[in-house]
Design an enzyme around this catalytic site. Sequence first.
Site, PDB file in Angstrom:
ATOM      1  CB  ILE A  98      47.061  32.333  36.030  1.00  0.00           C
ATOM      2  CG1 ILE A  98      47.754  32.976  36.958  1.00  0.00           C
ATOM      3  CG2 ILE A  98      47.774  32.047  34.812  1.00  0.00           C
ATOM      4  CD1 ILE A  98      49.065  32.559  37.433  1.00  0.00           C
ATOM      5  CB  CYS A 122      48.741  37.772  27.831  1.00  0.00           C
ATOM      6  SG  CYS A 122      50.266  36.464  28.082  1.00  0.00           S
ATOM      7  CD1 TRP A 159      53.695  32.805  31.591  1.00  0.00           C
ATOM      8  CD2 TRP A 159      55.961  33.264  31.544  1.00  0.00           C
ATOM      9  NE1 TRP A 159      54.057  33.541  32.897  1.00  0.00           N
ATOM     10  CE2 TRP A 159      55.464  33.863  32.689  1.00  0.00           C
ATOM     11  CE3 TRP A 159      57.311  33.360  31.412  1.00  0.00           C
ATOM     12  CZ2 TRP A 159      56.041  34.364  33.716  1.00  0.00           C
ATOM     13  CZ3 TRP A 159      58.122  34.059  32.448  1.00  0.00           C
ATOM     14  CH2 TRP A 159      57.714  34.389  33.615  1.00  0.00           C
ATOM     15  NE  ARG A 189      46.255  36.434  30.236  1.00  0.00           N
ATOM     16  CZ  ARG A 189      45.925  37.224  31.184  1.00  0.00           C
ATOM     17  NH1 ARG A 189      44.573  37.982  31.286  1.00  0.00           N
ATOM     18  NH2 ARG A 189      47.014  37.780  31.935  1.00  0.00           N
TER      19      ARG A 189
END
Lengths: 651, 550
Positions: free
Chosen positions: A268, A330, A334, A336
């Site tokens: 992120i 990932c 929650w 990718r």
Amino acid sequence: VENVRLLDRLSSRKAALGTLYLTATHVIFVENGSETRKETWVLHSQISSIEKQATTASGCPLLIRCKNFQVIQLVIPQERDCHDIYISLIRLARPVKYEELYCFSFNPKLDKEEREQGWKLVDLKEEYNRMGIPNNYWQISDVNRDYGVCDSYPTEVYVPKSATAHIIVGSSKFRSRRRFPALSYYCKDNNASICRSSQPLSGFSARCLEDEQMLQAIRKANPGSDFLYVVDTRPKLNAMANRAAGKGYENEDNYSNIKFQFIGIENIHVMRNSLQKMLEVCELKSPSMSDFLWGLENSGWLKHIKAIMDAGIFIAKAVAEEGVSVLVHCSDGWDRTAQVCSVASLLLDPYYRTMKGFMVLIEKDWVSFGHKFNHRYGNLDGDPKEISPVIDQFIECVWQLMEQFPCAFEFNERFLIHIQHHIYSCQFGNFLCNSQKERRELKIQERTYSLWAHLWKNCADYLNPLYRSNHSQMQGTLCPQMAPCNFLYKFWSGMYNRFEKGLHPRQSVTDYLMAVKEETQQLEEELEVLGERLANLQKSQLSYNKVKSKQQDQSKQLGLSTSNNSLANTPQEYSNDLKSFPSRSPSQGDEEDSALILTQDNLKSSDPDLSANSDQESGVEDLSCRSPSGGGCLPSEDSGKDSDEAVFLIV
Amino acid sequence: MEFAELIKTPRADNVVLHRPFYLAVEGTLCLTGHHLIFSSRRQDNAEELWLLHSNIDSIEKRFVGSLGTIVIKCKDLRIIQLDIPGMEECLNIASSIEALSTLDSVTLMYPFFYRPMFDIVEDGWVSFLPDQEFELLTSVTDEWRLSCINKEFSICPSYPPVVIVPKSIDDEALRKVAMFRHGSRFPVLSYYHKKNGMVMMRSSQPLTGTNGRRCKEDEKLINATLRPGKRGYIIDTRSLNVAQQARAKGGGFEQEAHYPQWRRIHKCIERFNILQESLIKLVEACNDQSHNMDRWLSKLEASNWLTHIKEILTAACLAAQCIDREGASVLVHGTEGTDSTLQVTSLAQIILDPRCRTIRGFESLVVREWLQAGHPFQQRCAQSAYSNSKQKWEAPVFLLFLDCVWQILRQFPCSFEFNEQFLIMLFEHAYASQFGTFLGNNENERSKLKLPQKTMSLWSWVNRSEELSKFQNPLFEANSLVIWPSVAPQSLQLWEGVFLRWNRPSKFLDEAHEEMINIIKYNKELQAKVNALRRQLAEMETDDRMQENL
């Protein structure tokens, strides 16, 4: 505050003078003078940053950047006023309690029953039934009732029949944040499924029998296949680094019959920076082509979009072509994971390409599985490092697919833009909080309204005219070209330069075709009426006058067909040289502008159906003229008039 | 010369054809004087590929054992590969193709041999004559005249025999002006803006040289286009620097002192080999099969193609803005006035004049502003993106113009009568064609080659209803306004229809286009039905009323 100037970013020549108001929910700028009194409304929750710049002779500039990619530049005469506004906005834009958010005060004047109906529009239980579940292999589990096993999962999870509560709980203890493998999508035709989880707590050598049994159960729920893909959507390096923290990825040796695969989607933080860089490019004042392309490349944004698409394509192919089930994770499963599962579902199942299906998809893969909307989109004041455009990327993936498959989606670009807008607007309760648990505690469904019902009510605005449910692009799996397909990914100016209408095509093919289709429908109806009338006339010859008067009505209707969607627009600044040319009378250009406005207004009133694309620079955007069929790319957002205007800068 | 001499192996069997996105096909390859013909042997749906030799840009051959492979790269950017068994056959075929695709003499080109298989409804050679254009002009103004000064191409070899000039300037003055302009291209009328009577003129650079030569007649001529008390703009398509350097070679630009009523604006548009290299790089990027997104974007950027598009469009918009918004007349020129000048004047007309956005109007524009205005098509379009010749005169000037039109079309999808296919068709025919329209470098050469007598015009073919229907834009609704395109980088896109045409599957986009046509067709059918029914009803009514009255 009075005498505030609103600057036009593209043209330094044009600035609007007006009054700035701050309310509990909005920043409002009302232009002086003009009869229409153009208004610009910005929701506090849309504000992403406020910047006070150095005071100049003309006043104190204030730059407001919004999460829907609007940028507003104000110049306030008094430094003190500017400071006050700045301080207030900083506070207003960063609420600390959910109760301060707009959805708790937003009232679209619906009664209780309508509100409840709205929340029932999307029903996940129904959705799993549609997939064919429960069945011989899959069942609904109540192991997470009261959120006892995993507090970021929904209460109702779907797991293989052979996975006992013991296995689930055991597996959950071996997974980051206890997010155990659960079903996301099931393919009726071949029993292949997509499951999702978080990373295993494998460290360098740890293993867990229940987790291994869990994966085995998933594999066995697909009797046609003798192995299971485990897709880790992180770059391999990141996953390996996680091992040092006692997390990591599945060891192929410990799990029977799995094929493990890394797909490098960045985290992120990388994505946040990438978007930031791309927005800087979008904000450049008159960039050269090289500035733009170089900046776009340098931001890496399209590369990331492609990575997400590639992951989705890989999974869709595994399920559709190989008939193999896939477990996706990932780190926490929650971000990718949500992106990739939903892209794959969209490719696999035409249902998700319908308007209703798309709502269901977001509800399923994002809302119910605990995508942290509050953290990612900064609804409440929080850690800026948690903010990241995760769902924006998914929405862009959908747009990229729509560009490649123009007939495959029931909805249009506007639908996507509105969903993006409302993810940040906090006007509806759907995307509040970080999990289902929090939303239930807040009693969201009793206190706020559902976006889906709102969109559904206006679904005519969101239709893709090229969509036909029996079209071949609506059948089965979409197979985007895997390679060479770099050039298939394009910059989405409709989203990131969404408020600079001058940059967009001046005529909308979508709107035009929608108008044609609407007219076609009227014609069909009229044809029927005329046919009947003809039959009647042939049978009994009665009341001619009546027929005639009705006939006149219809010729009025038919006048639409010749309507002209001509438009007014004005030149940009193609050269700086022109400004200084002495013979140019300052009023001349303006006169022509107003002449154009007149033409356009005339056109508008004469053809309500084909809305002319109004142009920002000629200043003809008029809210009252906004027609139901579209009015350019900035649509009516809400039913209440207040909020309707709230969201847009009417430049 | 007989073509047969060049064709040692006219036919080869068991040839395998490879194309991107198609399965390899086995079949027979035949060579004729002008075509390479491949036909698959499958009887069920026999497939044939006809390729004009003149469409071939370059050819490569390589061998693996006795299996030869020829890679053919075409001017329309397509690449095909042929596997030919037998070393000798392959070598023969390759050398034949090489020879046939690079014939020196224009008169050996296919248009001189082509016999149309269709009925000629209208002879395209006489569809767009200057007299007709002038007639239109006289209906709105009487300030201009047709001059036949160039009748025998004696004054300016690259101008047509008749040109439109201000009425107040006689032929004697024109002769003097011609001496003062590069290549004798004196200022002539390019466009008259009916709305306010402003005009756009075009010419070549003035020959001021280093000592600032002037020409009273030249000043008088261009001043004659101004209204009393009004000023005009000279748009020079070179940078100030380049224009200044041109003085050393006898060229130059209009000095303020001698042209006080004119304001000069320099808008740099690249020319010649810079454009050619840009095209080569762009096509290379489009053919790059790597999976790397970054590489694609940086290659696209490095090609500078879109930068050129932006420059050309900006200059054209500026010219249009001067005319429509500033109410000023404009003179456009670069050095020779045969390339960037024409890009600017023709695009400005598309922005300003709704007529140019119709099919016929656009054809007329191409004839007026490109063919008659002396754009050297034969030189510029001799080679395309796969050439490795370093000839100076090849440049995708016309392709850039078409690309700019496409950009405007994309921004105003309902304002053009023609569609993207129409533009692609013009691109193809400019580079290789069975028609004589784009042969030669100017009207002078065309008349010497007797093209109207010996070849067929492209317009004779296009303007038949069977063909036209393919090029019509179903979304077209006449838009009488000036259309101002955006030239921001966000608004300009790669023209996929040309540059990715052979590298991407177009099935889904084609389906969308078809869907669009069907939606509109159905609507029109319904309208017709409703109108017919209504008429019927009305008739019955009157009948009834008459009966009643009886």
